[in-house]
Scaffold this active site. Structure first.
Site, short mmCIF file in Angstrom:
data_model
loop_
_atom_site.label_atom_id
_atom_site.label_comp_id
_atom_site.label_asym_id
_atom_site.label_seq_id
_atom_site.Cartn_x
_atom_site.Cartn_y
_atom_site.Cartn_z
N GLY A 8 81.48 70.68 34.49
CA GLY A 8 82.13 71.89 34.33
C GLY A 8 81.06 72.61 33.47
O GLY A 8 79.80 72.67 33.64
N CYS A 9 81.54 73.43 32.61
CA CYS A 9 80.75 74.21 31.49
C CYS A 9 79.70 73.41 30.65
O CYS A 9 80.01 72.43 30.32
CB CYS A 9 81.78 74.90 30.41
SG CYS A 9 80.75 75.72 29.02
N PHE A 10 78.50 73.58 30.98
CA PHE A 10 77.40 72.90 30.51
C PHE A 10 77.32 73.06 29.05
O PHE A 10 76.43 71.84 28.55
CB PHE A 10 76.08 72.95 31.34
CG PHE A 10 75.72 74.45 31.31
CD1 PHE A 10 75.73 75.62 30.42
CD2 PHE A 10 74.77 75.00 32.40
CE1 PHE A 10 75.50 76.86 30.55
CE2 PHE A 10 74.33 76.15 32.45
CZ PHE A 10 74.91 77.22 31.65
N TRP A 11 77.90 73.50 28.23
CA TRP A 11 77.79 73.77 26.97
C TRP A 11 78.27 72.47 26.44
O TRP A 11 77.75 71.65 25.48
CB TRP A 11 78.47 75.06 26.23
CG TRP A 11 77.89 76.24 26.77
CD1 TRP A 11 76.59 76.46 27.15
CD2 TRP A 11 78.42 77.47 26.27
NE1 TRP A 11 76.40 77.80 27.23
CE2 TRP A 11 77.63 78.51 26.82
CE3 TRP A 11 79.93 77.61 26.02
CZ2 TRP A 11 77.79 79.84 26.79
CZ3 TRP A 11 80.01 79.19 25.98
CH2 TRP A 11 79.05 80.05 26.50
#
Length: 342
Positions: A57-60
């Site tokens: 998902g969101c790589f952050w």
């Protein structure tokens, strides 16, 4: 004259020292958090350092979760698995729009390239952290981030990596089934292609922006291989059986109860805890948890997707929720309105 200059010099020096000391104290929590994994060391990464590329998902949030594993040297945000060469953040969103319009093209996934020290950890342990740290059953989404660019994926470079990905997937699928989660794992397992490092502002994003968005995380089910020795490092998440046991140890008010769903990587959760929970005086009882499921028999009206999410239950049913954190005053206003609702 010399005496006046001498006093002025020492006054200025004292003030400078105090300013520096205050700055260090203010940065101390961030510095302590950054050093939570003593293995992190970008300088130790060389051409022969092993790595695996993972989509969560969101790589952050994915970057932050994988950085916490002992033995990981560095985690780089990037893009992989799509048809377009040299993609950018904007490319992924444009490509996803084209896919929705019917264009036959495969999009890249937001990924993290996880470099690890094989003397401190193994590919198996890295993959275990991967399965535990996101929800691999959601298809082309992760929480509220929707699209094939947010799909779960393991991109391998060798047959050994492929075999480990498939083996750990099968074990985790069995863990989910045991925990009562029937949904199949949808994670793509494919050969790595067209990898591109993400833009500089995406790298170490939550370190630079501690209040940045971070998705909910895993399913709450821990990876358990009956043929593997017990791990010395605590898993990122808690087994559902243990979670139920923990809920049983917490006194809850079935008539009216607030539950704050949080995660360890969530900067807004820490701010909420400091500004709201530490000074809680509302007659409605509240408990906080890093679990992603409510107690047995307590029903959510919809899936959780981000932290913090504070849910108001009445008779074990969700009647209102507050997702994110916009300050104590804003939250208290929501709570006042929710408390008056039927």
């Amino acid at each position: 004259m010399n005496t006046m200059w001498y006093r002025a010099f020492w006054s200025l020096l004292t003030i400078s020292i105090l300013v520096i000391a205050v700055g260090v104290l203010l940065k101390l929590p961030q510095l302590m958090e950054k050093s939570a994994n003593p293995s992190l060391n970008k300088a130790a990464v060389g051409p022969d350092t092993p790595y695996i590329v993972l989509g969560m998902g969101c790589f952050w949030g994915a970057e932050k979760r994988m950085q916490a594993l002992t033995g990981v040297l560095d985690v780089e945000a990037g893009y992989a698995g799509g048809d377009i060469l040299n993609p950018s953040y904007e490319t992924l969103h444009d490509t996803e729009a084209s896919i929705q319009a019917g264009k036959a093209v495969k999009n890249h996934a937001e990924v993290v390239k996880v470099y690890y020290d094989s003397r401190q950890t193994t590919l198996e342990q890295v993959l275990i952290r991967f399965w535990e740290s996101h929800n691999p059953t959601q298809g082309n989404r992760q929480g509220n981030d929707i699209g094939s660019n947010y799909r779960s994926a393991v991109f391998y470079r060798t047959d050994e990596e492929r075999q480990w990905a498939e083996k750990t997937r099968a074990i985790y699928q069995a863990n989910l089934k045991t925990a009562g989660i029937a949904a199949p794992i949808t994670s793509e397992i494919a050969s790595l292609r067209n990898y591109t490092s993400a833009e500089a502002y995406h790298q170490d994003y939550l370190e630079k922006n501690p209040l940045g968005y971070c998705g909910l995380g895993g399913t709450g089910v821990a990876y358990f291989d009956p043929d593997m020795p017990v791990r010395t490092e605590n898993p990122h998440s808690t087994q559902v059986a243990a979670a139920e046991q923990n809920w049983q140890q917490i006194k809850l008010n079935a008539k009216e109860q607030l539950i704050a769903f949080e995660s360890v990587e969530c900067g807004y959760c820490k701010q909420f805890d400091k500004e709201v929970l530490s000074a809680w005086k509302n007659p409605i009882s509240i408990v906080s948890t890093n679990l992603t499921i409510p107690p047995d028999g307590w029903k959510l009206s919809q899936a959780l997707f981000a932290t913090p999410t504070i849910v108001l239950f009445r008779d074990r049913q969700e009647v209102a929720r507050y997702t994110g954190y916009q300050g104590a005053q804003h939250f208290r206003k929501w709570l006042g309105d929710a408390a008056l609702s039927n």
